[in-house]
Motif scaffolding. Structure first.
Motif, PDB file in Angstrom:
ATOM      1  N   ILE A   1       0.851  -1.190   0.000  1.00 15.44           N
ATOM      2  CA  ILE A   1       0.000   0.000   0.000  1.00 15.44           C
ATOM      3  C   ILE A   1       0.887   1.240   0.000  1.00 15.44           C
ATOM      4  O   ILE A   1       1.837   1.337   0.780  1.00 15.44           O
ATOM      5  N   LEU A   2       0.575   2.179  -0.869  1.00 18.88           N
ATOM      6  CA  LEU A   2       1.275   3.456  -0.944  1.00 18.88           C
ATOM      7  C   LEU A   2       0.306   4.570  -0.581  1.00 18.88           C
ATOM      8  O   LEU A   2      -0.850   4.574  -1.032  1.00 18.88           O
ATOM      9  N   ILE A   3       0.771   5.513   0.229  1.00 14.40           N
ATOM     10  CA  ILE A   3      -0.092   6.585   0.730  1.00 14.40           C
ATOM     11  C   ILE A   3       0.532   7.925   0.333  1.00 14.40           C
ATOM     12  O   ILE A   3       1.686   8.201   0.650  1.00 14.40           O
ATOM     13  N   TYR A   4      -0.256   8.742  -0.373  1.00 13.17           N
ATOM     14  CA  TYR A   4       0.235  10.017  -0.897  1.00 13.17           C
ATOM     15  C   TYR A   4      -0.628  11.174  -0.388  1.00 13.17           C
ATOM     16  O   TYR A   4      -1.731  10.982   0.111  1.00 13.17           O
ATOM     17  N   GLU A   5      -0.113  12.378  -0.590  1.00 15.33           N
ATOM     18  CA  GLU A   5      -0.949  13.546  -0.369  1.00 15.33           C
ATOM     19  C   GLU A   5      -2.114  13.509  -1.359  1.00 15.33           C
ATOM     20  O   GLU A   5      -1.969  13.055  -2.498  1.00 15.33           O
ATOM     21  N   TYR A   6      -3.260  13.964  -0.927  1.00 17.30           N
ATOM     22  CA  TYR A   6      -4.453  13.935  -1.769  1.00 17.30           C
ATOM     23  C   TYR A   6      -4.472  15.166  -2.670  1.00 17.30           C
ATOM     24  O   TYR A   6      -4.229  16.282  -2.230  1.00 17.30           O
ATOM     25  N   MET A   7      -4.744  14.940  -3.948  1.00 18.62           N
ATOM     26  CA  MET A   7      -4.789  16.018  -4.933  1.00 18.62           C
ATOM     27  C   MET A   7      -6.251  16.252  -5.310  1.00 18.62           C
ATOM     28  O   MET A   7      -6.869  15.461  -6.027  1.00 18.62           O
ATOM     29  N   GLU A   8      -6.786  17.357  -4.830  1.00 13.94           N
ATOM     30  CA  GLU A   8      -8.216  17.619  -4.887  1.00 13.94           C
ATOM     31  C   GLU A   8      -8.777  17.614  -6.303  1.00 13.94           C
ATOM     32  O   GLU A   8      -9.899  17.166  -6.549  1.00 13.94           O
ATOM     33  N   ASN A   9      -8.008  18.073  -7.257  1.00 12.18           N
ATOM     34  CA  ASN A   9      -8.537  18.234  -8.615  1.00 12.18           C
ATOM     35  C   ASN A   9      -8.109  17.141  -9.582  1.00 12.18           C
ATOM     36  O   ASN A   9      -8.194  17.324 -10.802  1.00 12.18           O
ATOM     37  N   GLY A  10      -7.627  16.028  -9.056  1.00 10.50           N
ATOM     38  CA  GLY A  10      -7.362  14.880  -9.916  1.00 10.50           C
ATOM     39  C   GLY A  10      -6.258  15.106 -10.939  1.00 10.50           C
ATOM     40  O   GLY A  10      -5.277  15.796 -10.678  1.00 10.50           O
ATOM     41  N   THR A  11      -6.452  14.516 -12.125  1.00  9.48           N
ATOM     42  CA  THR A  11      -5.399  14.533 -13.131  1.00  9.48           C
ATOM     43  C   THR A  11      -5.607  15.656 -14.141  1.00  9.48           C
ATOM     44  O   THR A  11      -6.734  16.106 -14.390  1.00  9.48           O
ATOM     45  N   LEU A  12      -4.511  16.063 -14.754  1.00 12.59           N
ATOM     46  CA  LEU A  12      -4.595  17.007 -15.865  1.00 12.59           C
ATOM     47  C   LEU A  12      -5.433  16.413 -16.992  1.00 12.59           C
ATOM     48  O   LEU A  12      -6.230  17.114 -17.620  1.00 12.59           O
ATOM     49  N   LYS A  13      -5.243  15.135 -17.257  1.00  8.41           N
ATOM     50  CA  LYS A  13      -6.011  14.466 -18.310  1.00  8.41           C
ATOM     51  C   LYS A  13      -7.507  14.640 -18.090  1.00  8.41           C
ATOM     52  O   LYS A  13      -8.269  14.934 -19.030  1.00  8.41           O
ATOM     53  N   GLY A  14      -7.955  14.467 -16.844  1.00 12.24           N
ATOM     54  CA  GLY A  14      -9.374  14.585 -16.543  1.00 12.24           C
ATOM     55  C   GLY A  14      -9.925  15.973 -16.788  1.00 12.24           C
ATOM     56  O   GLY A  14     -11.127  16.141 -17.007  1.00 12.24           O
ATOM     57  N   HIS A  15      -9.071  16.986 -16.750  1.00 12.70           N
ATOM     58  CA  HIS A  15      -9.521  18.362 -16.997  1.00 12.70           C
ATOM     59  C   HIS A  15      -9.448  18.743 -18.468  1.00 12.70           C
ATOM     60  O   HIS A  15      -9.935  19.807 -18.844  1.00 12.70           O
ATOM     61  N   LEU A  16      -8.826  17.911 -19.274  1.00 14.04           N
ATOM     62  CA  LEU A  16      -8.714  18.219 -20.698  1.00 14.04           C
ATOM     63  C   LEU A  16      -9.838  17.592 -21.512  1.00 14.04           C
ATOM     64  O   LEU A  16     -10.336  18.187 -22.462  1.00 14.04           O
TER      65      LEU A  16
END
Length: 831
Positions: free
Chosen positions: A561-576
Motif C-alpha cells: 500500500i502506498l499513501i500520498y498527499e491527496y490532490m483535490e482536482n485529480g489529473t490534468l487528463k481529466g480536466h482536458l
C-alpha cells in the motif's frame, strides 16, 4: 640574508599598501607583481612591482635557473601585458603572509606571440598548497582569473606546472588580503530550508561580477580592486527590463551591506522590471551565465531600493534557475525600515548539472501589489569540490620534486587505482547480479516486504502486534495496516477514486485530518514489487512543491500500500477531456505545464544523479485545490547514466502515444526521453484530445504526428481546443508550439533540456500576459535555438518486433471516473 629579505618585504608591503588607506580597507598583505617587467607599473593608485624584485619570491624546481623562467616582452599597449614570465619547469612564488585569512589571488594572462614562444600554445596547471586553481589550462585571449582562498599558514605558495612538452606563463599576479567578513560562513541553500555552513573554508573562483543597470566599475573605483561589468550582455529579453541610477541615494546601515561588500556605484544603479505602468504585467527578468557542471556556486544578490518613494511598496520574487529563493521579498523588513539601504543575500546552489545558470527576478503574487522587481548587483563564485579543486580535472600537487619522481608517483597511483577500480567493478557486478536474481525470484510471487504478516518494527504505535524485519530501508514512512484501514473506512468501495494496473486508489483521511490517496496493490497484478519499491525509494528522497509527496507505505499482512498527499482536482487528463470538468483557460494550462516542467527539471537536475521519470503523461500530472501541478507515479523511474555514460540501457517501458521513438528503437534511456513525452503532453494540453484515438481518421489517430504536421505548416491554431480559440495571443501560441515541436525531435540530442523547456513555457506565459510597448518580440529570446524536429513516424520503428517492449494500454482505466483520481499504474498486460 633573512633580515635583508624581511626588510625588502616590509618595504614592498608598505609602499604598495599606502594608496589603499583612502579606500577604507588596508590589506595586511598586498603583493602586486608585473611579471617579466624591469620597472614598476602603475595602474590607478596601485603599483605593481618590477619582476626583478619579485624574483626574490620565486623558486624553481631542482637547481635549474637559466631556462626555468624567462622574461619576455610584448608590444601590447596595456601596461600589465607588455611583459611575461615563462616557466619551462615546475616553479612557484612563495609569499610570506603576515595575517592569516582570506586572500585574493588574481592571475593575468595575455597570449601574445614572441619570437621564441607562442603563449597560446602553453598548457599548464596552477595550484596552491591546498587547491588546484587551474588544470590543463590554455589561453587564447586576454583573461584575468580571480580566486579567493583562506590562508591558514604563514606563507602562500602558488605553483606553475607546465604540461609535458609545454610551458607555463603569467603576465601579472596579485596576492592581497581580503576582509574576513566578505565571505560569511553561512548562506541559504537552494531547494532547502537548512542553509549551508562552512563557506569560510571554501576556495572560490569568480565567475561573474555584474553591475546591474550601470556601466563598468573598474578596479580603481572599487574598495577591494574588483571589476564589475554591465549586465546587458547577459540579460535575456532586454525589452523586459529598464535601468535606474540614483547613486547619491544609497545608504549603508547596520545589518545591511558595507562598502567592502560592494561600493555605492553598484547599489546606486539597478535593472528593473519594465512593467510600463501596467498593473497586469506578469513576467520575469532573467540573466544567463556559463558555468562548469559538477560544481556548487555561491550566488550573491545585491539589493538597494532606489526606485520606491516610500517603504513597503516593493515586493518581488527572486529565482535561481527554476527555484524560488526569495518569495514576496520586501527589503524594508530586513533593513529596519530604511529606504535605499544597501543589502545583500547569499545562496549556494546544488552541484550544477548543465553549463548554464539563470538568475531571475519577477513580481510578487501578493494581492494589491504593483508588479515590479529590481536587482542592483550580482556575483557568482564557483566553490571548490571535495578534492579541493576549482578546475574539476586535477588534484593538489604539493611536490616540487623532479619530473621523473612525479611520473613514477603517477604510474604507481594509477596502477593502484586501476586495481581498485577493477576489484570494485567485479564486486559491483556480483552484487548487482545477486540483487537482480533476488528481485526476479520475489516478483514471480506476491511476497510482502514484511515477514510473517506482522507489523513492521518502525512505528511502535498502538496498532503494533509484534516486531518483524522489513526489506524497505525508508522505515520512517511506514504506516500500520490498521491505520490505513481506519483512514479508508476499511477500504470502502464507495471511496474508490481510481483503478490502475497496480490496483485501486482510495480517498482517505488520517487521524490528524490529513487527506490522503491510498493506492492498494492488487495481488493478481503482474506489476507490484519492483514498482512498489521504486516508488518508495524515489519519493522518500525528494521533496519538491511540484512532485507529489509520499506520506507513507504499508507492507503488512501480504499488502503493498502506498499513501500520498491527496490532490483535490485529480489529473490534468481529466480536466482536458472525458470527465466533464469546466474548460481550463490558456493561462491555467500554461501554469500547469510550467509546474510540471519544474518538477521534471528537478528530477533531472536536483539530485546526485538524474532521475528519469519514464512515464510522463497527462494522467500522471496531478492538480491540487489551486490547480497547482505535481508530477506523480514514479513506479517506472530510473536513475540516469553515470558521468562517463550517455544513456541507460533498459527494456522499453512507458505509455503508447507518449513513448520516445529513439528510446523504443535503441532501448537507450536518457532524460531526453522524458522531454519527448512532455512534448506530447504539451500538444495534448493545447488540443484537449487523447494522444491515441483509433476512432479518428488515420492521419489524426496519433496526436504527436497530427499536431506536428500542422505546426510545420505554421497553422497550429487550426487544431487547438475550440474553447481556446480567440483567447490565445499569437506570440504565446507560436512560442508554445515551437517548444513542443523541439521536444518532439526524433533524436534526443536535438531536444532541449527540461530547464530550457521550462524557460520557454514561462516566456510563453509572459507573452500571453505582458503588454509592453511595441509588444514583446518573441524571436529575441528563443532559448532552445534552431533545432530540427522531425515527425514521430512510427512506421520507421523496429519492424521485427524483436525489441523488448512494454507500454500502457490506450485506455488507462477500468471504467471508474477519474474526476478525483490520484494516480494510476497502468494495466500489467500493457506495461
Amino acid at each position: 640574508m633573512g633580515c635583508k629579505l624581511f626588510g625588502f618585504l616590509f618595504w614592498v608591503s608598505s609602499i604598495l599598501c599606502l594608496p589603499l588607506f583612502a579606500r577604507g580597507f588596508t590589506p595586511a598583505d598586498n603583493y602586486l607583481i608585473d611579471c617579466g617587467s624591469l620597472t614598476n607599473t602603475t595602474l590607478g593608485d596601485r603599483v605593481f612591482m618590477a619582476d626583478n624584485l619579485a624574483s626574490k619570491l620565486l623558486s624553481a624546481s631542482g637547481n635549474i635557473v637559466g631556462n626555468t623562467s624567462k622574461a619576455v616582452t610584448s608590444s601590447d599597449d596595456s601596461p600589465l601585458y607588455q611583459t611575461v614570465r615563462i616557466f619551462t619547469g615546475v616553479s612557484k612564488y612563495t609569499f610570506p603572509i603576515s595575517q592569516r585569512g582570506r586572500h585574493w589571488i588574481r592571475l593575468y594572462f595575455y597570449p601574445f606571440v614572441h619570437a621564441s614562444y607562442n603563449m597560446s600554445m602553453a598548457k599548464f596547471d596552477v595550484s596552491t598548497e591546498n587547491h588546484v586553481l587551474l588544470s590543463s589550462f590554455s589561453v587564447q585571449s586576454l583573461v584575468v582569473k580571480e580566486f579567493s582562498v583562506n590562508v591558514t599558514t604563514n606563507s602562500l605558495a602558488i605553483t606553475f606546472s607546465p604540461s609535458e612538452n609545454s610551458f607555463a606563463f603569467v603576465n601579472a599576479l596579485e596576492v592581497v588580503s581580503v576582509p574576513d567578513q566578505l565571505i560569511p560562513d553561512s548562506a541559504g541553500l537552494v531547494e532547502s530550508s537548512t542553509g549551508f555552513q562552512g563557506l569560510t573554508w571554501q576556495a572560490f573562483e569568480t565567475v561573474a561580477r555584474m553591475n546591474m543597470g550601470g556601466p563598468t566599475v573598474s578596479s580603481e573605483n572599487d574598495t577591494l580592486s574588483r571589476t564589475w561589468v554591465p549586465d546587458q550582455p547577459f540579460l535575456l529579453g532586454k525589452n523586459l527590463a529598464t535601468s535606474v541610477s540614483k547613486i547619491k541615494a544609497v545608504k549603508y546601515v547596520d545589518g545591511g551591506s558595507t562598502r567592502e561588500i560592494a561600493p555605492n556605484t553598484i547599489y546606486g544603479t539597478c535593472t528593473r522590471m519594465n512593467s510600463m505602468n501596467d498593473s497586469n504585467s506578469n513576467f520575469n527578468v532573467t540573466w544567463e551565465f556559463n558555468v562548469d557542471p559538477g560544481f556548487q556556486y555561491l550566488v550573491r544578490f545585491h539589493f538597494c531600493d532606489i526606485v520606491s518613494e516610500a517603504l513597503n511598496l516593493l515586493y518581488f520574487n527572486v529565482f535561481i534557475d527554476s527555484s524560488i529563493v526569495e518569495r514576496d521579498f520586501d527589503l524594508s523588513t530586513y533593513l529596519v525600515n530604511v529606504l535605499a539601504a544597501a543589502y545583500y543575500k547569499d545562496y549556494v546552489t546544488g552541484p550544477a548539472t548543465s553549463n548554464k545558470i539563470r538568475v531571475s527576478i519577477g513580481p510578487s503574487n501578493i494581492h494589491g501589489t504593483y508588479p515590479d522587481a529590481i536587482l542592483n548587483g550580482l556575483e557568482i563564485m564557483k566553490m571548490n569540490n571535495s578534492d579541493g579543486s576549482l578546475s574539476g580535472l586535477g588534484t593538489v600537487n604539493t611536490s616540487s620534486s623532479s619530473s621523473k619522481k612525479r611520473v613514477g608517483a603517477i604510474v604507481g597511483v594509477t596502477a593502484g587505482v586501476a586495481c581498485g577500480v577493477l576489484l570494485a567493478g567485479v564486486l559491483f557486478m556480483y552484487c548487482r547480479k545477486r540483487r537482480q536474481l533476488s528481485r526476479q525470484r520475489l516478483s514471480k510471487t506476491w511476497i510482502p516486504f514484511s515477514i510473517n504478516g506482522g507489523t513492521s518494527h518502525t512505528m511502535g504505535s498502538k496498532y503494533s502486534k509484534g516486531t518483524t524485519t522489513s526489506l524497505i530501508s525508508n522505515t520512517n514512512y511506514h504506516v500500520p495496516f490498521l491505520a490505513v484501514q481506519e483512514a479508508t473506512n476499511n477500504f470502502d468501495e464507495s471511496w474508490v477514486i481510481g483503478i490502475g494496473g497496480f490496483g485501486k486508489v482510495y480517498k482517505g483521511e488520517l487521524n490528524d485530518g490529513t487527506k490522503v490517496a491510498v493506492k492498494r496493490g492488487n495481488p493478481q497484478s503482474q506489476q507490484g514489487l519492483a514498482e512498489f519499491q521504486t516508488e518508495i525509494e524515489m519519493l522518500s528522497q525528494f521533496r519538491h512543491r511540484h512532485l507529489v509527496s509520499l506520506i507513507g507505505y504499508c507492507d503488512e499482512k501480504n499488502e503493498m500500500i502506498l499513501i500520498y498527499e491527496y490532490m483535490e482536482n485529480g489529473t490534468l487528463k481529466g480536466h482536458l477531456y472525458g470527465s466533464g470538468h469546466p474548460s481550463l483557460s490558456w493561462k491555467q494550462r500554461l501554469e500547469i505545464c510550467i509546474g510540471a516542467a519544474r518538477g521534471l527539471h528537478y528530477l533531472h537536475t536536483g539530485y546526485a544523479k538524474a532521475v528519469i521519470h519514464r512515464d510522463v503523461k497527462s494522467a500522471n500530472i496531478l492538480l491540487d485545490e489551486n490547480l497547482m501541478a505535481k508530477v506523480a507515479d514514479f513506479g517506472l523511474s530510473k536513475t540516469g547514466p553515470e558521468l562517463d555514460q550517455t544513456h541507460v540501457s533498459t527494456a522499453v517501458k512507458g505509455s503508447f502515444g507518449y513513448l520516445d521513438p529513439e528510446y523504443f528503437r535503441r532501448q537507450q534511456l536518457t532524460e531526453k526521453s522524458d522531454v519527448y513525452s512532455f512534448g506530447v503532453v504539451l500538444f495534448e494540453v493545447l488540443c484537449a484530445r487523447p494522444v491515441i484515438d483509433p476512432t479518428l481518421p488515420r492521419e489524426m489517430v496519433n496526436l504527436a504526428e497530427w499536431a506536428m504536421k500542422w505546426q510545420k505548416k505554421g497553422q497550429l491554431e487550426q487544431i487547438i481546443d475550440p474553447s481556446l480559440k480567440g483567447n490565445i495571443r499569437p506570440n504565446s501560441l507560436r512560442k508554445f508550439g515551437e517548444t513542443a515541436e523541439k521536444c518532439l525531435a526524433d533524436f534526443g540530442v536535438d531536444r532541449p533540456s527540461m530547464g530550457d523547456v521550462l524557460w520557454n513555457l514561462e516566456y510563453a506565459l509572459q507573452l500571453q500576459e505582458a503588454v509592453v510597448q511595441g509588444d514583446l518580440e518573441e524571436n529575441s529570446t528563443n532559448m532552445i535555438g534552431e533545432l530540427s524536429p522531425q515527425i514521430n513516424n512510427f512506421s520507421q520503428l523496429d519492424p521485427t518486433g524483436s525489441a523488448k517492449f512494454e507500454v500502457s494500454s490506450v485506455d488507462d482505466l477500468s471504467g471508474v471516473s477519474m474526476s478525483k483520481v490520484f494516480s494510476q499504474l497502468v494495466k500489467s498486460e500493457g506495461r
